[in-house]
Design a protein around this motif. Structure first.
Motif, PDB file in Angstrom:
ATOM      1  N   LYS A  22     -31.256 -66.217 -10.410  1.00 46.15           N
ATOM      2  CA  LYS A  22     -30.757 -64.900 -10.086  1.00 46.15           C
ATOM      3  C   LYS A  22     -31.947 -64.009  -9.215  1.00 46.15           C
ATOM      4  O   LYS A  22     -31.556 -62.979  -8.783  1.00 46.15           O
ATOM      5  CB  LYS A  22     -30.321 -64.051 -11.490  1.00 46.15           C
ATOM      6  N   TYR A  23     -33.144 -64.519  -9.515  1.00 49.03           N
ATOM      7  CA  TYR A  23     -33.991 -63.742  -8.825  1.00 49.03           C
ATOM      8  C   TYR A  23     -34.804 -64.167  -7.600  1.00 49.03           C
ATOM      9  O   TYR A  23     -35.770 -63.629  -7.033  1.00 49.03           O
ATOM     10  CB  TYR A  23     -35.400 -63.418  -9.928  1.00 49.03           C
ATOM     11  N   VAL A  24     -34.160 -65.394  -7.095  1.00 50.72           N
ATOM     12  CA  VAL A  24     -34.910 -65.745  -5.961  1.00 50.72           C
ATOM     13  C   VAL A  24     -33.742 -65.999  -4.779  1.00 50.72           C
ATOM     14  O   VAL A  24     -32.870 -66.278  -4.838  1.00 50.72           O
ATOM     15  CB  VAL A  24     -35.301 -67.489  -6.236  1.00 50.72           C
ATOM     16  N   LEU A  50     -36.217 -57.099   4.628  1.00 52.90           N
ATOM     17  CA  LEU A  50     -35.321 -57.380   3.231  1.00 52.90           C
ATOM     18  C   LEU A  50     -35.970 -56.683   2.144  1.00 52.90           C
ATOM     19  O   LEU A  50     -35.173 -55.722   1.418  1.00 52.90           O
ATOM     20  CB  LEU A  50     -35.080 -58.596   3.024  1.00 52.90           C
ATOM     21  N   LEU A  51     -37.036 -56.981   1.913  1.00 49.82           N
ATOM     22  CA  LEU A  51     -37.672 -56.579   0.538  1.00 49.82           C
ATOM     23  C   LEU A  51     -37.844 -54.928   0.605  1.00 49.82           C
ATOM     24  O   LEU A  51     -37.722 -54.249  -0.355  1.00 49.82           O
ATOM     25  CB  LEU A  51     -39.164 -57.211   0.298  1.00 49.82           C
ATOM     26  N   PHE A  52     -38.324 -54.330   1.667  1.00 44.53           N
ATOM     27  CA  PHE A  52     -38.662 -53.009   1.742  1.00 44.53           C
ATOM     28  C   PHE A  52     -37.208 -52.236   1.945  1.00 44.53           C
ATOM     29  O   PHE A  52     -37.323 -51.012   1.174  1.00 44.53           O
ATOM     30  CB  PHE A  52     -39.422 -52.769   3.282  1.00 44.53           C
ATOM     31  N   ALA A  72     -29.798 -58.135  -3.837  1.00 46.84           N
ATOM     32  CA  ALA A  72     -28.458 -58.847  -3.806  1.00 46.84           C
ATOM     33  C   ALA A  72     -27.404 -58.263  -3.244  1.00 46.84           C
ATOM     34  O   ALA A  72     -26.464 -58.564  -2.609  1.00 46.84           O
ATOM     35  CB  ALA A  72     -28.095 -59.121  -5.425  1.00 46.84           C
ATOM     36  N   LYS A  73     -27.709 -56.819  -3.117  1.00 45.41           N
ATOM     37  CA  LYS A  73     -26.517 -56.106  -2.545  1.00 45.41           C
ATOM     38  C   LYS A  73     -26.934 -55.417  -0.978  1.00 45.41           C
ATOM     39  O   LYS A  73     -26.004 -54.948  -0.635  1.00 45.41           O
ATOM     40  CB  LYS A  73     -26.308 -54.715  -3.374  1.00 45.41           C
ATOM     41  N   GLN A  85     -26.789 -62.041   5.590  1.00 41.22           N
ATOM     42  CA  GLN A  85     -26.016 -61.561   4.620  1.00 41.22           C
ATOM     43  C   GLN A  85     -26.168 -62.346   3.420  1.00 41.22           C
ATOM     44  O   GLN A  85     -25.714 -63.645   3.653  1.00 41.22           O
ATOM     45  CB  GLN A  85     -24.709 -60.908   4.960  1.00 41.22           C
ATOM     46  N   PHE A  86     -26.578 -61.802   2.227  1.00 41.66           N
ATOM     47  CA  PHE A  86     -26.503 -62.926   1.047  1.00 41.66           C
ATOM     48  C   PHE A  86     -25.112 -63.300   0.750  1.00 41.66           C
ATOM     49  O   PHE A  86     -24.441 -62.351   0.600  1.00 41.66           O
ATOM     50  CB  PHE A  86     -27.319 -62.528  -0.189  1.00 41.66           C
ATOM     51  N   LYS A  87     -24.946 -64.551   0.369  1.00 44.12           N
ATOM     52  CA  LYS A  87     -23.752 -65.088  -0.134  1.00 44.12           C
ATOM     53  C   LYS A  87     -23.289 -64.312  -1.566  1.00 44.12           C
ATOM     54  O   LYS A  87     -24.033 -64.021  -2.241  1.00 44.12           O
ATOM     55  CB  LYS A  87     -23.687 -66.348  -0.304  1.00 44.12           C
ATOM     56  N   GLU A  88     -22.125 -64.007  -1.759  1.00 43.69           N
ATOM     57  CA  GLU A  88     -21.919 -63.450  -2.966  1.00 43.69           C
ATOM     58  C   GLU A  88     -22.394 -64.247  -4.106  1.00 43.69           C
ATOM     59  O   GLU A  88     -22.079 -65.444  -4.361  1.00 43.69           O
ATOM     60  CB  GLU A  88     -20.332 -63.391  -2.972  1.00 43.69           C
ATOM     61  N   GLY A  89     -23.269 -63.510  -5.117  1.00 45.58           N
ATOM     62  CA  GLY A  89     -23.796 -64.400  -6.088  1.00 45.58           C
ATOM     63  C   GLY A  89     -24.828 -65.466  -5.938  1.00 45.58           C
ATOM     64  O   GLY A  89     -25.248 -66.404  -6.829  1.00 45.58           O
ATOM     65  N   SER A  90     -25.430 -65.268  -4.745  1.00 41.10           N
ATOM     66  CA  SER A  90     -26.427 -66.414  -4.406  1.00 41.10           C
ATOM     67  C   SER A  90     -27.565 -65.870  -3.546  1.00 41.10           C
ATOM     68  O   SER A  90     -27.363 -64.631  -2.929  1.00 41.10           O
ATOM     69  CB  SER A  90     -25.748 -67.428  -3.601  1.00 41.10           C
ATOM     70  N   GLY A  91     -28.594 -66.466  -3.628  1.00 45.57           N
ATOM     71  CA  GLY A  91     -29.872 -65.885  -2.634  1.00 45.57           C
ATOM     72  C   GLY A  91     -29.914 -66.579  -1.292  1.00 45.57           C
ATOM     73  O   GLY A  91     -30.955 -66.365  -0.765  1.00 45.57           O
TER      74      GLY A  91
END
Lengths: 305, 384
Positions: free
Chosen positions: B144-146, B320-322, B341-342, B354-360
């Motif tokens: 969940k965090y990666v 992305l992080l900022f 994630a959002k 764009q991150f896939k739903e529910g994935s990193g």
């Protein structure tokens, strides 16, 4: 030639190329062991330093643009790297090993490992981790001999190695220094009493062993790449070569080197993956230690009372 | 007795003081970000590019007064650690950055063999981590965090396999890969799977181990199998040797590669042997969009070389992080993770993602580059 034959010839050539380098390095292990009964585990890293010396010598000589023929540059690079490496090895012996000559052998072995780690990290810090290649010092041509491909670098590696081994064999068997080396390895207590300068002979052994490693280093650096950690794996394989051939025996180290060259090349031919290489090499070492601990050409150890 | 009790009390107070000294006291005054990079070891250029781009991204924010989070501007502090390109060091570095430097988030490791163990540490500690360059699916799988800033290998394997079949008209392929490295092994298998599914034949699937320098035995076997194309999904420091040794053995079929080729060092080491070869990667500097152009020019001015894919992806990871930290509105690991994630859609140097739903894993496209006159040149794009 039919394909199985060309493949066999091709793989044999590949094995001779790799085996030549192992044999040249194994000689250093075996000579030092012969005279000091000590395994110089820094030898693989001395080999690594020699490739860098060769790299800088070649770059410097090419940069001078003296319009020297390539053969002269090649030989001068060899000479410079051999002198540099021999000097380094003699200094290492004087600084790190000589004070420990009377200490238990394990102390000297641990010191040697330490020297190796020092050389790796020193090279890493000073030169950096980027892989490099020694520029080719002779025309690189690929010859196609009815399906078998031979490159000039392959011919030079095998040829120069064999010449160096013949020269070394002659030095050890015919010269005074060589005779003194053999005498010391035969009996360490009596020989100094006969007036043989032990320290000088030990230095000469280190110098000779590492100069030969430098020849291997330059050939290797032209065919492959250099990096600060390259000495570890090659050092281990050369060490196994020396043990397989009979550590302390010079001709044994040469044979051992070529055996390991064949192990490296033919393992992936007969087994499904090259990952079995280290498995095969170390199994060979274990089997030999169980059934013939002195190696192929080693003399049986006689306990003198 | 009394002496003993006093000694224990004294020891406890000292431990307490030491802990208070490094823990966050009353709220952080800066944004701490850890970088876990391959500065030494087998692929040092990767670590250098990652560090350079990270420094550049952070300097840009700090020069603009800092990162605005919940109405206050915070300075960003970077902690760069060397993982020596070793799995165990990478895990130790991640652990150290989290517990000792108390970072808000981690960027890196880059190579999958280092990113996978680091990801496990980040996940356990519930610290958001973005790997710029790790394309092996295992890095983010069931975590969940990666997150990552690049595409993944099943996609890349498909892109290369399709390219070999359609563009190079190959029917028989050979692969030589490092069996001891997660990335190489993963993509080799994905390539084989898609190539065979598309009706091709993988006639030789050879391996070696990290650190090997002689590939003549495997290449001789490959040559005998008679393939039309050779796939080398290996790192930039090894590929030139493999190509040169193949040429020496008279194996002159087209060679294709993957994103691990993307360093200019590849051409420096391989010289003219690398001419004309193709590989898939994350972005093409020569057809850069305006966002990318600005980054490339800035990087060139600062470091004197064209940024490679690792640099571009590291820069995007920081972007992305900022953005996630800003929208989280507070310096809290959980909030940053949720915001990351959002992120709806991010336009980075390496394109839209764009991150896939529910994935990193982000959804993004790949490009194929060709080595032409000693330069990486854009050839084609493969949409996700």
């Amino acid at each position: 030639m039919p394909q199985p034959v060309t493949t066999l010839v091709q793989q044999t050539l590949n094995a001779l190329q790799v085996g030549s380098v192992y044999a040249l390095i194994a000689l250093g292990y075996t000579m030092v062991y012969g005279i000091l009964t000590m395994i110089n585990f820094a030898h693989g890293d001395i080999f690594m330093v020699s490739t860098y010396l060769g790299f800088f010598a070649a770059a410097w000589l090419l940069g001078l643009a003296l319009n020297m023929p390539l053969l002269v540059i090649f030989l001068s690079t060899l000479l410079l790297a051999m002198i540099g490496t021999a000097t380094l090895a003699v200094i290492i012996e004087r600084v790190a090993y000589k004070p420990l000559r009377q200490a238990p052998r394990i102390s000297a072995v641990i010191t040697a490992l330490g020297v190796g780690i020092f050389l790796e990290n020193f090279t890493l810090a000073v030169i950096g981790p980027e892989p490099r290649t020694i520029p080719p010092l002779f025309p690189l041509v690929n010859l196609n001999l009815s399906g078998v491909f031979v490159s000039t670098i392959q011919i030079v590696i095998i040829g120069v190695s064999v010449i160096v081994m013949i020269i070394l064999d002659t030095i050890v068997r015919r010269s005074m220094t060589g005779m003194a080396m053999r005498a010391i390895s035969f009996d360490k207590t009596i020989v100094p009493l006969m007036g043989v300068p032990v320290d000088r002979i030990i230095s000469a052994t280190f110098a000779l062993g590492s100069a030969i490693a430098a020849v291997g280093g330059i050939l290797y650096g032209m065919a492959y790449q250099l990096d600060p950690y390259m000495g570890i794996r090659i050092g281990w394989w050369a060490f196994i070569s020396a043990v397989v051939g009979g550590i302390g025996n010079i001709r044994g180290a040469m044979i051992g080197g070529y055996i390991l060259g064949f192990v490296e090349i033919f393992t992936p031919v007969f087994l499904p993956s090259s990952t079995y290489r280290d498995f095969v090499a170390f199994s060979l070492l274990l089997l030999l230690l169980v059934f013939r601990p002195t190696g192929i050409l080693g003399r049986p150890i006689v306990q003198k009372v | 007795m009394l002496k003993k009790i006093l000694a224990i009390l004294l020891a406890l107070t000292m431990v307490g003081m030491a802990l208070a000294g490094c823990g966050p006291t009353g709220g952080p005054s800066e944004v701490r970000i850890g970088v876990n990079a391959e500065l030494t070891g087998g692929i040092p250029v990767v670590g250098a590019s990652c560090k350079n781009a990270a420094t550049m991204a952070v300097n840009e924010v700090n020069d603009a007064g800092g990162l605005e989070v919940g109405g206050t501007k915070y300075k960003v502090t970077l902690f760069v650690q060397d993982n020596e390109d070793k799995a165990e060091s990478s895990a130790a570095v991640a652990q150290k950055l989290i517990t000792q430097n108390n970072v808000l988030a981690l960027v890196g490791a880059n190579a999958s063999r280092n990113a996978i163990p680091a990801a496990a540490i980040a996940e356990d500690a519930k610290v958001p981590m973005i790997s710029p360059w790790s394309t092996n699916p295992k890095t983010t799988e069931a975590k969940k965090y990666v997150f990552r800033a690049c595409f993944i290998d099943p996609f890349q394997g498909r892109v290369v396999a399709k390219f070999a079949m359609d563009q190079l008209k190959a029917k028989k392929a050979a692969v030589l890969y490092d069996v001891a490295s997660e990335y190489n092994k993963g993509i080799a298998e994905f390539f084989k799977k898609t190539f065979e599914e598309a009706g091709g034949q993988v006639v030789s699937f050879e391996t070696y181990t990290t650190g090997d320098k002689d590939f003549s035995s495997q290449l001789t076997k490959i040559k005998n199998a008679g393939p039309d194309v050779l796939f080398l999904p290996n790192y930039y420091s090894e590929v030139p040797l493999q190509v040169q040794q193949a040429h020496k053995l008279g194996l002159t079929i087209p060679v294709v590669g993957s994103d691990s080729w993307g360093s200019e060092e590849l051409i420096k080491l391989g010289g003219k042997d690398m001419e004309g070869l193709f590989f898939s990667t994350h972005y093409a500097p020569d057809i850069a969009a305006p966002v990318a152009k600005k980054f490339i020019d800035g990087y060139k001015a600062k470091y004197g070389s064209t940024p490679d894919d690792v640099a571009a992806l590291t820069y995007d990871s920081f972007g992305l992080l900022f953005q996630a930290i800003k929208s989280a509105g507070k310096l809290d690991r959980q909030a940053v993770r949720d915001a990351l994630a959002k992120i709806p859609s991010y336009e980075g140097v390496t394109g839209k993602m764009q991150f896939k739903e529910g994935s990193g894993d982000p959804i993004k496209s790949a490009v194929i580059l060709q080595i032409k006159e000693g330069k990486f040149t854009y050839f084609s794009t493969a949409a996700p």
